[in-house]
Design a protein around this motif. Sequence first.
Motif, PDB file in Angstrom:
ATOM      1  N   VAL A  36      -2.067   3.243  -9.101  1.00  4.72           N
ATOM      2  CA  VAL A  36      -2.838   3.353  -8.090  1.00  4.72           C
ATOM      3  C   VAL A  36      -4.271   3.473  -8.566  1.00  4.72           C
ATOM      4  O   VAL A  36      -4.521   3.585  -9.346  1.00  4.72           O
ATOM      5  CB  VAL A  36      -2.358   4.535  -7.279  1.00  4.72           C
ATOM      6  CG1 VAL A  36      -1.054   4.327  -6.734  1.00  4.72           C
ATOM      7  CG2 VAL A  36      -2.861   5.616  -7.714  1.00  4.72           C
ATOM      8  N   LYS A  73       2.083   9.624  -7.779  1.00  2.54           N
ATOM      9  CA  LYS A  73       1.277   8.786  -8.452  1.00  2.54           C
ATOM     10  C   LYS A  73       1.868   8.568  -9.925  1.00  2.54           C
ATOM     11  O   LYS A  73       1.635   7.221 -10.586  1.00  2.54           O
ATOM     12  CB  LYS A  73      -0.274   8.884  -8.220  1.00  2.54           C
ATOM     13  CG  LYS A  73      -0.712   9.098  -7.103  1.00  2.54           C
ATOM     14  CD  LYS A  73      -2.171   9.434  -6.924  1.00  2.54           C
ATOM     15  CE  LYS A  73      -2.471   9.635  -5.473  1.00  2.54           C
ATOM     16  NZ  LYS A  73      -3.921  10.210  -4.945  1.00  2.54           N
ATOM     17  N   LEU A  86       4.835   6.608 -10.038  1.00  2.00           N
ATOM     18  CA  LEU A  86       4.417   5.103  -9.874  1.00  2.00           C
ATOM     19  C   LEU A  86       4.040   4.340 -11.131  1.00  2.00           C
ATOM     20  O   LEU A  86       4.250   3.421 -11.505  1.00  2.00           O
ATOM     21  CB  LEU A  86       3.358   4.759  -8.744  1.00  2.00           C
ATOM     22  CG  LEU A  86       4.050   5.036  -7.166  1.00  2.00           C
ATOM     23  CD1 LEU A  86       2.729   5.338  -6.360  1.00  2.00           C
ATOM     24  CD2 LEU A  86       4.935   4.048  -6.969  1.00  2.00           C
ATOM     25  N   ILE A 139       0.825  -1.139   0.172  1.00  2.00           N
ATOM     26  CA  ILE A 139       0.039   0.055  -0.092  1.00  2.00           C
ATOM     27  C   ILE A 139       1.031   1.389  -0.023  1.00  2.00           C
ATOM     28  O   ILE A 139       1.801   1.424   0.778  1.00  2.00           O
ATOM     29  CB  ILE A 139      -1.047  -0.058   1.289  1.00  2.00           C
ATOM     30  CG1 ILE A 139      -1.832  -1.235   1.140  1.00  2.00           C
ATOM     31  CG2 ILE A 139      -1.930   1.308   1.289  1.00  2.00           C
ATOM     32  CD1 ILE A 139      -2.595  -1.193   2.631  1.00  2.00           C
ATOM     33  N   PHE A 140       0.718   2.160  -0.730  1.00  2.00           N
ATOM     34  CA  PHE A 140       1.488   3.460  -0.767  1.00  2.00           C
ATOM     35  C   PHE A 140       0.966   4.393  -0.080  1.00  2.00           C
ATOM     36  O   PHE A 140      -0.154   4.695  -0.180  1.00  2.00           O
ATOM     37  CB  PHE A 140       1.863   3.944  -2.469  1.00  2.00           C
ATOM     38  CG  PHE A 140       2.356   3.038  -3.248  1.00  2.00           C
ATOM     39  CD1 PHE A 140       3.740   2.588  -3.116  1.00  2.00           C
ATOM     40  CD2 PHE A 140       1.504   2.004  -4.195  1.00  2.00           C
ATOM     41  CE1 PHE A 140       4.386   1.669  -3.922  1.00  2.00           C
ATOM     42  CE2 PHE A 140       1.987   1.221  -4.982  1.00  2.00           C
ATOM     43  CZ  PHE A 140       3.308   0.830  -4.839  1.00  2.00           C
ATOM     44  N   TYR A 181      -3.198  -0.814  -7.004  1.00  2.00           N
ATOM     45  CA  TYR A 181      -2.739  -0.625  -5.826  1.00  2.00           C
ATOM     46  C   TYR A 181      -3.397   0.482  -4.966  1.00  2.00           C
ATOM     47  O   TYR A 181      -3.677   1.203  -5.508  1.00  2.00           O
ATOM     48  CB  TYR A 181      -1.111  -0.164  -6.140  1.00  2.00           C
ATOM     49  CG  TYR A 181      -0.335  -1.382  -6.667  1.00  2.00           C
ATOM     50  CD1 TYR A 181       0.239  -2.269  -5.880  1.00  2.00           C
ATOM     51  CD2 TYR A 181      -0.280  -1.463  -8.089  1.00  2.00           C
ATOM     52  CE1 TYR A 181       0.983  -3.303  -6.457  1.00  2.00           C
ATOM     53  CE2 TYR A 181       0.515  -2.364  -8.762  1.00  2.00           C
ATOM     54  CZ  TYR A 181       1.108  -3.355  -7.896  1.00  2.00           C
ATOM     55  OH  TYR A 181       1.900  -4.346  -8.223  1.00  2.00           O
ATOM     56  N   GLN A 182      -3.742   0.033  -3.596  1.00  2.00           N
ATOM     57  CA  GLN A 182      -4.067   1.061  -2.804  1.00  2.00           C
ATOM     58  C   GLN A 182      -3.351   2.099  -2.458  1.00  2.00           C
ATOM     59  O   GLN A 182      -1.869   1.824  -2.287  1.00  2.00           O
ATOM     60  CB  GLN A 182      -4.618   0.437  -1.592  1.00  2.00           C
ATOM     61  CG  GLN A 182      -5.592  -0.558  -1.618  1.00  2.00           C
ATOM     62  CD  GLN A 182      -6.430  -0.935  -0.494  1.00  2.00           C
ATOM     63  OE1 GLN A 182      -7.165  -0.312  -0.185  1.00  2.00           O
ATOM     64  NE2 GLN A 182      -5.892  -1.975   0.192  1.00  2.00           N
ATOM     65  N   SER A 183      -3.569   3.383  -2.416  1.00  2.00           N
ATOM     66  CA  SER A 183      -2.693   4.567  -1.986  1.00  2.00           C
ATOM     67  C   SER A 183      -3.163   5.301  -1.122  1.00  2.00           C
ATOM     68  O   SER A 183      -4.415   5.462  -1.154  1.00  2.00           O
ATOM     69  CB  SER A 183      -2.031   5.083  -3.266  1.00  2.00           C
ATOM     70  OG  SER A 183      -2.651   6.281  -3.460  1.00  2.00           O
ATOM     71  N   GLN A 184      -2.699   6.039  -0.106  1.00  2.00           N
ATOM     72  CA  GLN A 184      -3.386   6.897   0.633  1.00  2.00           C
ATOM     73  C   GLN A 184      -2.356   8.037   0.793  1.00  2.00           C
ATOM     74  O   GLN A 184      -1.154   8.160   1.217  1.00  2.00           O
ATOM     75  CB  GLN A 184      -3.705   6.324   2.060  1.00  2.00           C
ATOM     76  CG  GLN A 184      -4.264   7.259   2.768  1.00  2.00           C
ATOM     77  CD  GLN A 184      -5.742   7.693   2.386  1.00  2.00           C
ATOM     78  OE1 GLN A 184      -6.374   6.819   2.153  1.00  2.00           O
ATOM     79  NE2 GLN A 184      -5.818   8.929   2.630  1.00  2.00           N
ATOM     80  N   ASP A 185      -3.167   9.425   0.787  1.00  2.00           N
ATOM     81  CA  ASP A 185      -2.341  10.551   0.868  1.00  2.00           C
ATOM     82  C   ASP A 185      -2.337  10.725   2.267  1.00  2.00           C
ATOM     83  O   ASP A 185      -3.126  10.792   3.231  1.00  2.00           O
ATOM     84  CB  ASP A 185      -2.923  11.765   0.459  1.00  2.00           C
ATOM     85  CG  ASP A 185      -2.852  11.789  -1.101  1.00  2.00           C
ATOM     86  OD1 ASP A 185      -2.318  10.904  -1.635  1.00  2.00           O
ATOM     87  OD2 ASP A 185      -3.316  12.674  -1.605  1.00  2.00           O
ATOM     88  N   ILE A 191       1.355   8.183   0.635  1.00  2.00           N
ATOM     89  CA  ILE A 191       2.115   9.333  -0.008  1.00  2.00           C
ATOM     90  C   ILE A 191       2.027  10.327   1.245  1.00  2.00           C
ATOM     91  O   ILE A 191       1.173  11.030   1.556  1.00  2.00           O
ATOM     92  CB  ILE A 191       1.362  10.024  -1.346  1.00  2.00           C
ATOM     93  CG1 ILE A 191       1.412   8.427  -2.118  1.00  2.00           C
ATOM     94  CG2 ILE A 191       2.121  10.990  -1.948  1.00  2.00           C
ATOM     95  CD1 ILE A 191       0.785   8.539  -3.476  1.00  2.00           C
TER      96      ILE A 191
END
Length: 472
Positions: free
Chosen positions: A203, A193, A196, A176-177, A210-214, A179
């Motif tokens: 993402v 992103k 990536l 999981i990214f 892919y899950q990502s979250q700021d 950010i």
Amino acid sequence: NDLASLLDISVNEIISTCMSLGMFVSINQRLDAEAITIIADEFGYEVEFTKDAEEEVETEVEDSEEDLSERAPIVTIMGHVDHGKTSLLDYIRTSKVTADEAGGITQHIGAYDVTTKDGHKIAFLDTPGHEAFTAMRARGAKITDVAIIVIAADDSIMPQTKEAINHAQVAGVPMIFAINKVDKPNANPDKIKEELANMNLLVEDWGGKYQSQDISAKTGQGVDDLLEKVLLEAEILELKANPDRNAQGTVIEASLDKGRGYVATLMIQTGTLRVGDVMLAGQHYGRVKAMFDHLGKKVKEAGPATPVQVLGLSGAPQAGDIIKVYDTEREAREIANSREQIQREQSIRTKKHITLDEIGRRLAIGSFKELNIIIKGDVDGSVEALSDSLLKLSKDEVGVSIVHKGVGQISESDVLLASASDAIIIGFQVRPSANAKRLAEQEEIEIRHYSIIYDAINQIKDAIEGMLEPEF
Ligand code: GDP
């Protein structure tokens, strides 16, 4: 690598043999019993597996489906230096642990667990960076379920970010990214992103998998959402364990504490560990005398995906060692003894690094070409004199090379250099520092002390002529 040194052949030979057998392996890969047997056979060795290896297989009980219950995910945080790994670990730890629970103080024991708003547990390995992750994996430990890759939004994807991504991918661990640093005015999560995406890692909000979250590890923005995403990933993985069996886990770290004896932090992976259980890790065993959670609070038992500190082992196992509970002390002792014996035999056969005594043996099998030496001395004059004389000992068959020389105590960095260059260290009228001595023992670096130049020259000369009488 281990097999190569046991068989006294180069790693490349092992790798190419594997390739000719249709196996593509890396230097740190663990081979199964069958592969080891076949490869050893290619080189004319017959393999005999010890009781320990057989025993491991026998006790591997299969849990039936109805015995399994859901367990918490175990998470590792990786990423480039300064992108905020430690800050994120600290933020999660302090914000999710209520003050009265902690008594205001949390302990760094190498792992901790938290409970989210809606009552779900998540365990974190509190050793940021992929070195720990890789070291454990190299030892065959697989404890991470989900990897959080932290990337600073005011920076770019950096070399260590790429490495972390590679490590997670090779290990087959979902990523999981996170950010990070989005509180900063110059933060640009979209740029990350995009980078990536350029690496083929699309993402979710860009239509990828892919899950990502700021997030901001400073203000806490987005951290709860990040934890939700970890739980979502965990749900997909259907993580389960049987709490009603003898515990098994992995050693996260271990040390000797003056007052308490050997202290080990474990991540329990299956079963439940209880005070009084007989545990075995590496060559060390003992009854669990006491257990503490990451808040330093005494606990009587620890179930799956719980980090716990235990007292009672007879020594300090290595990070990544498997820890297992046995029914009787006799069983644990027997396995510990057989492991110790195997290790002793291996270390006799395979010195990690060169020693003067070892040169004769390596010369005999034709695998010795150059003796690397590090010289430390009390005065410049003797260091130079010694270095000149030793260089003159070079012959066609065996060269002598001085990789480093200097005035002063033998330091840790001398030992590290010796380890990296497979050198021996000569101390002329100087001794190693306490730390250097310890490191040298650990790394199996030979340090020879001399106070007469002539003695040093003669011994090295004898050694490279294969004439040195081994000292026992
Ligand atoms: P690590 O090397 O990845 O463990 O990074 P650290 O957690 O030590 O963070 C490096 C620096 O970035 C520190 O000075 C932190 O205070 C700062 N930092 C980390 N996260 C944030 C964030 O979300 N916002 C801001 N403004 N600074 C952060």
